[in-house]
Write a protein that holds these residues in place. Sequence first.
Motif, PDB file in Angstrom:
ATOM      1  N   TYR A  13      98.979 -25.597 -20.515  1.00 33.27           N
ATOM      2  CA  TYR A  13      97.944 -25.325 -19.523  1.00 33.27           C
ATOM      3  C   TYR A  13      97.878 -26.509 -18.575  1.00 33.27           C
ATOM      4  O   TYR A  13      97.521 -27.615 -18.971  1.00 33.27           O
ATOM      5  N   ASP A  47      99.423 -20.627 -20.273  1.00 32.31           N
ATOM      6  CA  ASP A  47      98.080 -20.139 -20.597  1.00 32.31           C
ATOM      7  C   ASP A  47      97.191 -20.113 -19.353  1.00 32.31           C
ATOM      8  O   ASP A  47      96.149 -20.755 -19.303  1.00 32.31           O
ATOM      9  N   LYS A  78      94.075 -22.596 -26.086  1.00 33.00           N
ATOM     10  CA  LYS A  78      95.300 -22.974 -26.789  1.00 33.00           C
ATOM     11  C   LYS A  78      95.547 -22.122 -28.023  1.00 33.00           C
ATOM     12  O   LYS A  78      96.689 -21.731 -28.295  1.00 33.00           O
ATOM     13  N   ASP A  98     103.481 -29.474 -28.966  1.00 34.92           N
ATOM     14  CA  ASP A  98     102.550 -29.633 -27.853  1.00 34.92           C
ATOM     15  C   ASP A  98     103.306 -29.933 -26.568  1.00 34.92           C
ATOM     16  O   ASP A  98     104.358 -30.593 -26.576  1.00 34.92           O
TER      17      ASP A  98
END
Length: 337
Positions: A13, A47, A78, A98
């Motif tokens: 994001y 996202d 998330k 991540d």
Amino acid sequence: MNHDRLTVVIAAYNEADSLPALQPRIAAVLDALARDGVDGQVLYVDDGSQDATWAVMQQLAAADRRIALLRLSRNFGKELALTAGLDRVEEGAALILDADGQDPPELIPQFVAKWREGFDDVHGTRMGREGEGWLKRATAHTFYRVIGALSKTPIPADTGDFRLLSERALHALQQLRERHRFMKGLFGWVGFNRVAIAYHREPRVAGRSKFNLWRLWNLALEGITSFSTAPLRLATYLGLLSALVAFLYGVAIIVKALLWGDPVAGWPTMMSVILFLGGVQLIALGVIGEYLGRLYDEAKQRPLYLVDSWQPARTVLPAQRLGEGDRVQRLRGSAVD
């Protein structure tokens, strides 16, 4: 069980700055794994980013045939973005990474080695958190200890989303369709053979963290209420304790009035008792409301996420399973027909 296929799932994001620095490191690892007979690919999940993240992802996919792209219709958070990515993995293992580069992809071969030994959940346990302030480190340390003590589900301390899930663990996780998702708890609930790999978390490669203290607090609240009823019990015990104290205090007042009288009205005492009991009641109602709100969201049965765009990798892969958004679109199309 297929030990020859690995999908690296990355939910992003507003990570347009970090992805170009992260992808070459992942590509080097996948090249090394290919020499060991592991067919690897990368699945990026956008996202609902507001910056150039999607454009950057498309550029990366154009340069590497092993990259697949999934774009959600908006920002779902998330936990749901990870769910959307994991739903697309049909064969082999999935490794969650991540997008900020804090979890080093160079450790992936160690995760794969443990997977090939027969472990279903290979998770990274943080021995250090570089690039983070003392407050964030302290609150994270406290949270993992608190939820570990409150929850019956095993949730390893100092362990985030950096982990590898085998094919059977992944398929078991895909059966859990609850709306309020605390992924660290869901990973623990699934169970199977688990092993930890200790590592030091690195600073972000670029950009800033999207999780401020408020969002971290809400995530902690989500985790505690999703995997423990201890807050409800605490409210019950607090109510019982308050009632006991109020009863004993009432007896003391009656005894005092009978023996010595009570010529002066106890205004400060009365207000203190009223405010105390009112505060306890509001706390109990708030705790009950948190759980009731989760039941309300579950009862609506909305899809977990909606897909805007899906771009598979350009390598030969098996057919991918439909995601939540695709199921909704297919149902709508059938109704129209």
